[in-house]
Design an enzyme around this catalytic site. Structure first.
Site, short mmCIF file in Angstrom:
data_model
loop_
_atom_site.label_atom_id
_atom_site.label_comp_id
_atom_site.label_asym_id
_atom_site.label_seq_id
_atom_site.Cartn_x
_atom_site.Cartn_y
_atom_site.Cartn_z
N SER A 189 26.98 56.28 44.49
CA SER A 189 25.81 57.15 44.33
C SER A 189 24.72 56.87 45.36
O SER A 189 24.36 55.72 45.62
CB SER A 189 25.22 57.00 42.92
N THR A 198 26.07 61.73 36.41
CA THR A 198 27.07 62.21 37.36
C THR A 198 28.46 62.12 36.75
O THR A 198 28.61 61.86 35.55
CB THR A 198 26.92 61.48 38.72
N LYS A 247 28.73 64.87 32.85
CA LYS A 247 27.73 65.96 32.78
C LYS A 247 27.90 66.86 31.55
O LYS A 247 26.91 67.32 30.98
CB LYS A 247 27.77 66.80 34.06
N ASN A 272 22.57 67.28 34.46
CA ASN A 272 22.53 66.13 35.38
C ASN A 272 21.18 65.41 35.36
O ASN A 272 21.00 64.43 36.08
CB ASN A 272 22.88 66.56 36.81
N ALA A 290 36.39 77.88 40.68
CA ALA A 290 35.85 78.37 39.40
C ALA A 290 35.71 77.22 38.41
O ALA A 290 35.82 77.40 37.20
CB ALA A 290 36.77 79.46 38.83
N ALA A 325 31.52 73.00 39.30
CA ALA A 325 30.61 73.09 40.46
C ALA A 325 30.16 74.54 40.64
O ALA A 325 28.99 74.80 40.93
CB ALA A 325 31.32 72.58 41.71
N ASN A 368 39.34 82.24 42.88
CA ASN A 368 39.97 80.98 42.47
C ASN A 368 41.48 81.04 42.63
O ASN A 368 42.09 82.10 42.50
CB ASN A 368 39.61 80.66 41.00
N LEU A 417 43.62 82.67 39.07
CA LEU A 417 42.77 83.85 38.88
C LEU A 417 42.15 83.88 37.48
O LEU A 417 40.97 84.20 37.31
CB LEU A 417 43.60 85.12 39.13
N TYR A 476 30.56 66.71 51.16
CA TYR A 476 30.02 66.26 52.44
C TYR A 476 30.69 64.95 52.85
O TYR A 476 31.21 64.21 52.02
CB TYR A 476 28.49 66.11 52.41
P1 ATR Z 1 34.48 70.83 39.71
O1 ATR Z 1 33.82 70.43 38.43
O2 ATR Z 1 34.14 69.98 40.89
O3 ATR Z 1 34.28 72.28 40.01
P2 ATR Z 1 37.14 71.25 38.69
O4 ATR Z 1 36.63 71.81 37.42
O5 ATR Z 1 38.28 70.29 38.67
O6 ATR Z 1 36.02 70.50 39.51
O7 ATR Z 1 37.51 72.48 39.64
C1 ATR Z 1 38.10 72.30 40.88
C2 ATR Z 1 38.19 73.68 41.55
O8 ATR Z 1 38.79 73.52 42.84
C3 ATR Z 1 39.06 74.66 40.81
O9 ATR Z 1 38.52 75.96 41.00
C4 ATR Z 1 40.40 74.50 41.49
O10 ATR Z 1 41.24 75.63 41.39
P3 ATR Z 1 42.19 75.83 40.08
O11 ATR Z 1 41.30 76.28 38.98
O12 ATR Z 1 43.19 76.85 40.49
O13 ATR Z 1 42.81 74.46 39.83
C5 ATR Z 1 39.95 74.33 42.92
N1 ATR Z 1 40.92 73.66 43.78
C6 ATR Z 1 41.26 72.37 43.76
N2 ATR Z 1 42.18 72.09 44.71
C7 ATR Z 1 42.40 73.26 45.37
C8 ATR Z 1 43.23 73.66 46.46
N3 ATR Z 1 44.03 72.77 47.08
N4 ATR Z 1 43.22 74.94 46.85
C9 ATR Z 1 42.43 75.83 46.23
N5 ATR Z 1 41.61 75.54 45.18
C10 ATR Z 1 41.61 74.27 44.77
#
Ligand code: ATR
Length: 262
Positions: free
Chosen positions: A15, A62, A66, A87, A127, A130, A150, A153, A216
């Site tokens: 962090s 974090t 959350k 957060n 989706a 974040a 996404n 979908l 980042y």
């Molecule tokens: P966060 O809380 O950071 O948003 P998450 O809920 O695990 O983390 O969501 C990760 C997102 O990144 C999802 O939208 C995931 O797509 P899926 O819902 O289809 O899993 C997307 N994601 C992760 N790896 C990916 C990849 N290699 N290509 C495209 N989308 C990806």
């Protein structure tokens, strides 16, 4: 008296929040101490309660806590309710209050780049949490249309169904990552692809003026493609600083200028 703050997570070593808040404190003359606080997965709620019982002034939350912080709060801001994640925590009149400053952090970072969000059309890739956390602040900043794309979908469709009634003046649409096309002011990569080293491919049928990568310090195929197209781009350090500044201003009543810290 020195005000006590902490960021709680698991892991927590990575962090940057303590250094940021100490920098804001120095700039604004606030007397505070801000530490990292590790919590075992089964200890999160107890650790938060103990922190505030010992007169902690405020806490950031974090990964992976959350959503649990959201469930723990007595009072939530509108944007935290929509994000379903918290957060930033503080106690007032014996009640635990929660906010989500991530989306405003993103908006402030985008404004610091002088990219306009007024009447904008935005494409968000991903989706997950974040994405969910930034929709409402983007709408408040003037987004007129937001497409959520996404890989899965159905997850994008569910998010749109869930959130459309909360943002009635903005059009929310869902699509698959394999259907990307059209013209947007801004594309935001909110997938975790850069964090896991995966590649995203943006088709030529997709056009955009600006590109923002939420991650980042990692190689990003998304940024590589923005560079190849000559599109202005930025990565998520500004958002990280922005969410910290927004939390600082909630707790301390003074908002340092983002441009002084990026
Ligand atoms: P966060 O809380 O950071 O948003 P998450 O809920 O695990 O983390 O969501 C990760 C997102 O990144 C999802 O939208 C995931 O797509 P899926 O819902 O289809 O899993 C997307 N994601 C992760 N790896 C990916 C990849 N290699 N290509 C495209 N989308 C990806």
């Amino acid at each position: 008296m020195t005000k006590q703050f902490a960021v709680i997570g698991n892991p927590i070593e990575q962090s940057r929040s303590p250094e940021l808040h100490h920098a804001f404190a120095k700039k604004t003359g606030i007397d505070l101490n801000y530490v990292k606080r590790f919590a075992e997965l089964n200890e999160f709620e107890n650790s938060v309660q103990e922190f505030f019982q010992n007169n902690g002034a405020g806490m950031n939350v974090t990964v992976p806590f959350k959503e649990r912080a959201f469930n723990l709060c007595d009072e939530l801001t509108a944007r935290a309710k929509i994000a379903k994640a918290v957060n930033t925590l503080w106690k007032k009149d014996g009640k635990l209050h929660g906010d989500n400053t991530d989306g405003q952090g993103l908006v402030d970072a985008i404004h610091a780049l002088d990219w306009s969000l007024d009447e904008s059309s935005i494409l968000i890739l991903g989706a997950g949490g974040a994405t969910r956390g930034v929709i409402y602040p983007l709408v408040q900043a003037g987004a007129k249309k937001i497409v959520i794309a996404n890989r899965t979908l159905s997850r994008a469709e569910q998010l749109v169904n869930d959130l459309q009634s909360a943002v009635p003046t903005t059009t929310l649409l869902a699509c698959g990552l394999d259907q990307l096309q059209g013209q947007f002011d801004l594309v935001i990569n909110a997938t975790s692809a850069s964090l896991t080293g995966d590649t995203l491919t943006l088709p030529d049928a997709l056009q955009f003026k600006y590109a923002y990568e939420m991650a980042y310090g990692k190689p990003s195929s998304f940024i590589d493609q923005a560079k190849q197209r000559g599109v202005p781009y930025a990565e998520g350090y500004g958002m990280l600083v922005g969410q910290a500044i927004e939390a600082f201003s909630i707790w301390n009543g003074i908002k340092p200028a983002l441009k002084d810290f990026i």
